[in-house]
Structures are given as structure tokens and as C-alpha cells.
Write a protein that holds these residues in place. Sequence first.
Motif, mmCIF file in Angstrom:
data_model
loop_
_atom_site.group_PDB
_atom_site.id
_atom_site.type_symbol
_atom_site.label_atom_id
_atom_site.label_comp_id
_atom_site.label_asym_id
_atom_site.label_seq_id
_atom_site.Cartn_x
_atom_site.Cartn_y
_atom_site.Cartn_z
ATOM 1 N N GLY A 57 0.800 -1.219 0.000
ATOM 2 C CA GLY A 57 0.000 0.000 0.000
ATOM 3 C C GLY A 57 0.832 1.267 0.000
ATOM 4 N N ALA A 58 2.100 1.147 0.346
ATOM 5 C CA ALA A 58 3.004 2.296 0.367
ATOM 6 C C ALA A 58 3.804 2.414 -0.920
ATOM 7 C CB ALA A 58 3.950 2.184 1.558
ATOM 8 N N CYS A 59 3.452 1.623 -1.919
ATOM 9 C CA CYS A 59 4.225 1.577 -3.163
ATOM 10 C C CYS A 59 3.423 2.100 -4.356
ATOM 11 C CB CYS A 59 4.655 0.147 -3.461
ATOM 12 S SG CYS A 59 5.776 -0.525 -2.237
ATOM 13 N N MET A 60 4.164 2.506 -5.363
ATOM 14 C CA MET A 60 3.588 2.907 -6.642
ATOM 15 C C MET A 60 4.181 1.995 -7.712
ATOM 16 S SD MET A 60 3.742 6.597 -8.638
ATOM 17 C CE MET A 60 5.471 6.564 -9.083
ATOM 18 N N ALA A 61 3.356 1.598 -8.657
ATOM 19 C CA ALA A 61 3.823 0.822 -9.807
ATOM 20 C C ALA A 61 3.239 1.452 -11.061
ATOM 21 C CB ALA A 61 3.378 -0.636 -9.698
ATOM 22 N N MET A 71 -0.078 -6.305 -10.820
ATOM 23 C CA MET A 71 0.863 -5.414 -10.140
ATOM 24 C C MET A 71 0.214 -4.060 -9.869
ATOM 25 S SD MET A 71 4.581 -4.122 -11.542
ATOM 26 C CE MET A 71 3.852 -3.310 -12.973
ATOM 27 N N LEU A 72 -0.522 -3.529 -10.824
ATOM 28 C CA LEU A 72 -1.192 -2.243 -10.640
ATOM 29 C C LEU A 72 -2.247 -2.320 -9.545
ATOM 30 C CD1 LEU A 72 -1.574 -1.196 -14.385
ATOM 31 C CD2 LEU A 72 0.001 -0.213 -12.701
ATOM 32 N N ARG A 73 -2.914 -3.453 -9.439
ATOM 33 C CA ARG A 73 -3.935 -3.635 -8.400
ATOM 34 C C ARG A 73 -3.325 -3.859 -7.018
ATOM 35 N NH1 ARG A 73 -7.667 -7.633 -11.966
ATOM 36 N NH2 ARG A 73 -8.776 -6.022 -13.123
ATOM 37 N N LEU A 74 -2.134 -4.431 -6.971
ATOM 38 C CA LEU A 74 -1.477 -4.767 -5.715
ATOM 39 C C LEU A 74 -1.064 -3.545 -4.906
ATOM 40 C CD1 LEU A 74 0.094 -6.831 -3.837
ATOM 41 C CD2 LEU A 74 2.054 -6.394 -5.343
#
Length: 120
Positions: A57-61, A71-74
Motif C-alpha cells: 500500500g506504500a508503493c507505486m507501480a 501489479m497495478l492492483r497490488l
Amino acid sequence: MSDHPSMLRLRPLLEARLTGRAALTSALPGMVEILPPGASKGAGVAWLLQRLGVDPGACMAMGDGENDVEMLRLVGLGVAMGNAVEAARAAADAHTAPNDKDGVARAIEKYVLAPRGLMA
């Protein structure tokens, strides 16, 4: 790779033949990726983040292909490139310019640097 119409005809045949034994996805038109069940960029990123102790939740892809959807949903912020296929656009929380128009740099500036006051 094959021409796109040929791959559109071939993919349903592959899906029917490989159901339960493989997952299919695509990075580019005219291409199909055949993966073991459960394998995806999202699964790989989730595995890595778990081992690093990083909250997804602290990441951007960022992504543009069907193979980027998981990956975008994760992550907390999934960003679709301006040239993304519909599946990636639908999975994303935000959108940026195409990859050949500095889309990655623009997304990093907008969503990472600017909110932290790090833009010159």
C-alpha cells in the motif's frame, strides 16, 4: 510475436487447451505469455515486498500491458501509462503520459517528488 489478428484467434484456443495448467497474458499486441498458474508481475512484486518488509500500500507501480494488471492492483498507487491497453487503464488508480513522452518521469514527479516538496 505474430500479427495481432492471428494472436486474437489463437489466444482462445490456447486458453481452452491450457485451462487450469497455465495462465495467459500479454505485454504487447501480437504476443501471448504462457505462465505457470499464479505467476504474474503482481505475484513477483508481492513476493519481493513481503521479503523486504514493505507494505504494498506504500508503493507505486507503473504499467502499460495486460501483464501489469495484477501489479497495478497490488500497490497503493497503480499508474497506467498513456499508451496502456484498456485492461491496464481499468486496473490503475491514475494515468500519466505515454512511456515515450516521459510518462514515468511525470508520474514520479507528480506522485512522489511534488507531494514531498522535492520539486525544484
